[in-house]
Every structure is written in structure tokens, then in C-alpha cells.
Design an enzyme around this catalytic site. Structure first.
Site, PDB file in Angstrom:
ATOM      1  N   PRO A  66      96.273  34.591  60.410  1.00  0.00           N
ATOM      2  CA  PRO A  66      96.123  35.168  59.071  1.00  0.00           C
ATOM      3  C   PRO A  66      95.053  34.507  58.197  1.00  0.00           C
ATOM      4  CG  PRO A  66      98.455  34.871  59.598  1.00  0.00           C
ATOM      5  CD  PRO A  66      97.676  34.209  60.695  1.00  0.00           C
ATOM      6  N   THR A  96      89.634  35.799  59.860  1.00  0.00           N
ATOM      7  CA  THR A  96      88.713  35.769  58.722  1.00  0.00           C
ATOM      8  C   THR A  96      89.108  34.590  57.834  1.00  0.00           C
ATOM      9  OG1 THR A  96      88.493  38.168  58.752  1.00  0.00           O
ATOM     10  CG2 THR A  96      87.842  37.048  56.728  1.00  0.00           C
ATOM     11  N   LYS A 171      80.694  37.922  57.337  1.00  0.00           N
ATOM     12  CA  LYS A 171      81.930  38.680  57.044  1.00  0.00           C
ATOM     13  C   LYS A 171      82.218  38.681  55.539  1.00  0.00           C
ATOM     14  CE  LYS A 171      86.101  40.429  57.744  1.00  0.00           C
ATOM     15  NZ  LYS A 171      86.390  41.751  58.230  1.00  0.00           N
ATOM     16  N   LYS A 246      92.134  39.127  49.593  1.00  0.00           N
ATOM     17  CA  LYS A 246      91.934  37.872  50.348  1.00  0.00           C
ATOM     18  C   LYS A 246      90.440  37.637  50.610  1.00  0.00           C
ATOM     19  CE  LYS A 246      92.143  35.976  54.940  1.00  0.00           C
ATOM     20  NZ  LYS A 246      92.261  36.225  56.354  1.00  0.00           N
TER      21      LYS A 246
HETATM   22  P1  NAD Z   1      98.877  39.685  61.113  1.00  0.00           P
HETATM   23  O1  NAD Z   1      99.596  38.993  60.017  1.00  0.00           O
HETATM   24  O2  NAD Z   1      99.303  41.057  61.539  1.00  0.00           O
HETATM   25  O3  NAD Z   1      98.910  38.765  62.449  1.00  0.00           O
HETATM   26  C1  NAD Z   1      98.820  37.373  62.454  1.00  0.00           C
HETATM   27  C2  NAD Z   1      99.678  36.846  63.603  1.00  0.00           C
HETATM   28  O4  NAD Z   1      99.514  35.423  63.657  1.00  0.00           O
HETATM   29  C3  NAD Z   1     101.167  37.129  63.409  1.00  0.00           C
HETATM   30  O5  NAD Z   1     101.694  37.739  64.588  1.00  0.00           O
HETATM   31  C4  NAD Z   1     101.769  35.745  63.179  1.00  0.00           C
HETATM   32  O6  NAD Z   1     103.085  35.610  63.682  1.00  0.00           O
HETATM   33  C5  NAD Z   1     100.800  34.869  63.940  1.00  0.00           C
HETATM   34  N1  NAD Z   1     100.789  33.476  63.504  1.00  0.00           N
HETATM   35  C6  NAD Z   1     100.724  32.981  62.255  1.00  0.00           C
HETATM   36  N2  NAD Z   1     100.712  31.632  62.275  1.00  0.00           N
HETATM   37  C7  NAD Z   1     100.776  31.267  63.579  1.00  0.00           C
HETATM   38  C8  NAD Z   1     100.812  30.012  64.242  1.00  0.00           C
HETATM   39  N3  NAD Z   1     100.768  28.863  63.560  1.00  0.00           N
HETATM   40  N4  NAD Z   1     100.879  30.020  65.588  1.00  0.00           N
HETATM   41  C9  NAD Z   1     100.918  31.185  66.274  1.00  0.00           C
HETATM   42  N5  NAD Z   1     100.892  32.402  65.704  1.00  0.00           N
HETATM   43  C10 NAD Z   1     100.827  32.442  64.361  1.00  0.00           C
HETATM   44  O7  NAD Z   1      97.337  39.680  60.694  1.00  0.00           O
HETATM   45  P2  NAD Z   1      96.171  40.653  61.240  1.00  0.00           P
HETATM   46  O8  NAD Z   1      96.137  41.906  60.425  1.00  0.00           O
HETATM   47  O9  NAD Z   1      96.266  40.714  62.724  1.00  0.00           O
HETATM   48  O10 NAD Z   1      94.877  39.801  60.813  1.00  0.00           O
HETATM   49  C11 NAD Z   1      94.471  38.654  61.520  1.00  0.00           C
HETATM   50  C12 NAD Z   1      93.128  38.198  60.946  1.00  0.00           C
HETATM   51  O11 NAD Z   1      92.161  39.251  61.094  1.00  0.00           O
HETATM   52  C13 NAD Z   1      93.170  37.857  59.441  1.00  0.00           C
HETATM   53  O12 NAD Z   1      92.374  36.729  59.220  1.00  0.00           O
HETATM   54  C14 NAD Z   1      92.588  39.097  58.789  1.00  0.00           C
HETATM   55  O13 NAD Z   1      91.976  38.802  57.547  1.00  0.00           O
HETATM   56  C15 NAD Z   1      91.584  39.532  59.829  1.00  0.00           C
HETATM   57  N6  NAD Z   1      91.254  40.967  59.803  1.00  0.00           N
HETATM   58  C16 NAD Z   1      92.240  41.900  59.660  1.00  0.00           C
HETATM   59  C17 NAD Z   1      91.895  43.247  59.648  1.00  0.00           C
HETATM   60  C18 NAD Z   1      92.961  44.309  59.508  1.00  0.00           C
HETATM   61  O14 NAD Z   1      92.612  45.469  59.268  1.00  0.00           O
HETATM   62  N7  NAD Z   1      94.244  43.976  59.674  1.00  0.00           N
HETATM   63  C19 NAD Z   1      90.555  43.637  59.784  1.00  0.00           C
HETATM   64  C20 NAD Z   1      89.576  42.671  59.977  1.00  0.00           C
HETATM   65  C21 NAD Z   1      89.941  41.324  59.984  1.00  0.00           C
END
Ligand code: NAD
Length: 296
Positions: A66, A96, A171, A246
Site C-alpha cells: 500500500p 507507489t 509516477k 494519496k
Molecule cells: P491493496 O490494499 O488492495 O493491496 C495491498 C496488499 O498488501 C494487501 O493484500 C495487504 O494485505 C498487503 N500487505 C500490506 N502490508 C503487508 C506486509 N507487511 N506484508 C505482506 N503483505 C502486506 O492495494 P492495491 O490497490 O493493490 O495497491 C498497491 C499499490 O499500487 C499502492 O501503492 C497503490 O498506490 C498502487 N496503485 C494502485 C492502483 C489501483 O488502481 N488500485 C493503481 C496504480 C497503483
């Protein structure tokens, strides 16, 4: 190749599925057991900690977490990847985060003998599922060349942006512009409609004139102008306002570190913060137009 993957959320899960589909062997870890089960069902091996991933046979480890606090804990913690990885194993963080944290983690990895790339993505969950993400990559030329075929299993455009941290720079700059342009389009569309113009006709004029941009011609925030975008389905799905908040926060904080003015970026950040405080953080970021429309 044997790959370790940590962070199987909305983005990480479909990315990991695409690596399996491309024939790679995967060891996976997430704090959420259900997320791990989902990947195990598709053929991945479950592992119970970042340490176990680092001590396993993975030649390359990818993380999709995250925010910077999670990235630092997974990489720099006592039980983290850097302390336990064999030298030479490549580390790729696709989360990100701010460029400063990305450079701090890459430096620690280099000191331990692990090449590292920051490789944040754009394209959202749809792009992650379709394997069409754009990767913005920071790191050395040689490391970029080595990672390119792996990233190509998850994305379509793989862009080398320069040294460590520069993927995150690209980004935050892009997403700051996206936030600003969405607010600009929302303001212009709401003004035109308030002055009596039909929204579709106005969008048509903008999209063949100098105001045209992605927020107007591909993701228009006014309901009914385009089909199959969040504004035409109650602002559900898409890119959440809290995720935009964010990214705007990352941009304004990064700007502060180099004393670079980002006047419109800071204003956009405040508008999304206010929108989130009103309880709308879960709506797609184009819903910011509701701050302007008198009828909503
Ligand atoms: P999300 O919250 O759906 O997934 C994050 C995962 O990380 C969760 O499954 C959580 O359990 C896991 N996690 C957290 N801490 C952990 C740890 N210490 N050890 C192991 N696992 C852990 O988030 P997302 O939507 O998949 O986004 C991930 C990244 O991608 C973020 O940085 C976000 O800004 C970026 N991003 C997201 C999007 C989007 O549309 N969702 C688009 C571009 C970039």
C-alpha cells in the site's frame, strides 16, 4: 524463473496471476490469508513471511504494497527482505511511494549486494488484469535490462526513467497532473452546464479544441457524456478519490523536499482531502465534479 511476490491485493493479485500464466514459478506472501489462498489455487507456493521468501530459491522478488511504511517494514525490517536475501537476488518494488523512501530502500539494497528497481505502475486494476500496465522504472541500465522480460509479462509499456527513485518521480508527476486536469475538466463542464449548455455537446467542443485532455475525452467526469466510465455508473469502480489523495500527498511532500512550488498540485490535494473528509473517498476520483454541480 522462480519469483517471490509479496502484496497480493487489488493490483498484486492479478499481476501475480499473469506471472504464473507466463510460466514462472511463484512463492507468495501476504498478511491476508485469503489473498494467498487465491494464488495458491492458481499454482503458487505459499510462504509465511518476507524472511522465508528471501531465504527461498527466488532469483527475483517483487512487492506491491500500500504505502512507504509497508515497503520499509518489508525491506528494511529485522525480518525483512534485505537482511535475509542472498546477494545478487534482484528486488523490484511496484508500490507507489515517495521517491525519497524509494532511494533510501534502494541504497540499503545496494549496500547488501542486491540490485533494486522502483517500478510503480499506471493502468489500474483493469490494466493489471489484462497485463497492459505501464511500468515507470528507476534503477541502473543493466538492472532494467534484466528485469524487462519479467515486467513485460505484466505490462505493455516498460519505461526506464533513470536512476533509483526516478520511477516514483515519473509516477507522482503524472498523477499530480491527472488530479489537476480532472479538477479543471470538472470545473469547466460544471460551468458550461450551469450556463445552459448540453454536457455532451460541450464535451464534444472541448474534445476538438484546445481544452482537450485525457480527463475530458477518455474519462469525462460529467454523467452521460461517455459510456463505460465511472461517471456513468454512479462513480463506482475506477480509481478511488482516496488513492488520488494519496498520490497528491506524495507529490506535495516530494516537492517540499526540493523546495519546488506545486501550487495547483497543493490545491488539488486540498480539494481531494476535503472531498474525502465529506465521506466520498471511496468514489472514483472523477466524482470531484460533485463539488461543483449545484444539482448534486
Ligand atoms: P491493496 O490494499 O488492495 O493491496 C495491498 C496488499 O498488501 C494487501 O493484500 C495487504 O494485505 C498487503 N500487505 C500490506 N502490508 C503487508 C506486509 N507487511 N506484508 C505482506 N503483505 C502486506 O492495494 P492495491 O490497490 O493493490 O495497491 C498497491 C499499490 O499500487 C499502492 O501503492 C497503490 O498506490 C498502487 N496503485 C494502485 C492502483 C489501483 O488502481 N488500485 C493503481 C496504480 C497503483
Amino acid at each position: 524463473m522462480h519469483i517471490g511476490f509479496i502484496g497480493l491485493g487489488n493490483m498484486g493479485a492479478p499481476m501475480a496471476h499473469n506471472l504464473l500464466k507466463a510460466g514462472h514459478q511463484l512463492s507468495v506472501f501476504d498478511l491476508n490469508a485469503a489473498a494467498v489462498e487465491n494464488l495458491v489455487g492458481a499454482g503458487a507456493l505459499p510462504v509465511d513471511s518476507p524472511t522465508a521468501i528471501a531465504q527461498g530459491n527466488a532469483e527475483l522478488i517483487i512487492t506491491m504494497l500500500p504505502a512507504a511504511a509497508h515497503v520499509k517494514s518489508v525491506y528494511l525490517g529485522e525480518n525483512g527482505l534485505i537482511a535475509h536475501s542472498r546477494p545478487g537476488v534482484m528486488l523490484i518494488d511496484c508500490s507507489t511511494i515517495d521517491p525519497h523512501s524509494a532511494r533510501e530502500v534502494a541504497k540499503a539494497a545496494a549496500e547488501h549486494g542486491n540490485p533494486m528497481l522502483d517500478a510503480p505502475v499506471s493502468g489500474g486494476t483493469g490494466g493489471a488484469a489484462a497485463g497492459t500496465l505501464t511500468f515507470m522504472v528507476g534503477g541502473s541500465d543493466a538492472d532494467f535490462d534484466r528485469a524487462q522480460p519479467i515486467l513485460a509479462a505484466m505490462g505493455k509499456n516498460i519505461v526506464h526513467c533513470g536512476a533509483a527513485g526516478n520511477g516514483q518521480v515519473a509516477k507522482v508527476a503524472n498523477n499530480m497532473l491527472l488530479g489537476i486536469s480532472m479538477i479543471g475538466v470538472a470545473e469547466a463542464m460544471a460551468l458550461g452546464v450551469a450556463l445552459g449548455m448540453d454536457a455532451k455537446t460541450l464535451a464534444g467542443v472541448i474534445n476538438t479544441s484546445s481544452g482537450r485532455c485525457w480527463s475530458s475525452d477518455t474519462y469525462n467526469p460529467f454523467p452521460g457524456v461517455l459510456d463505460n466510465v465511472p461517471s456513468s455508473r454512479g462513480y463506482s469502480g475506477g480509481f478511488g478519490s482516496d488513492l488520488m489523495l494519496k498520490d497528491l500527498g506524495l507529490a506535495t511532500e516530494a516537492a517540499e523536499q526540493v523546495r519546488q512550488p506545486v501550487i495547483l498540485g497543493a490545491l488539488a490535494q486540498q480539494l481531494y482531502q476535503s472531498f474525502s473528509a465529506q465521506g466520498h473517498g471511496g468514489l472514483d476520483f472523477s466524482a470531484i465534479i460533485n463539488q461543483y454541480r449545484k444539482d448534486t
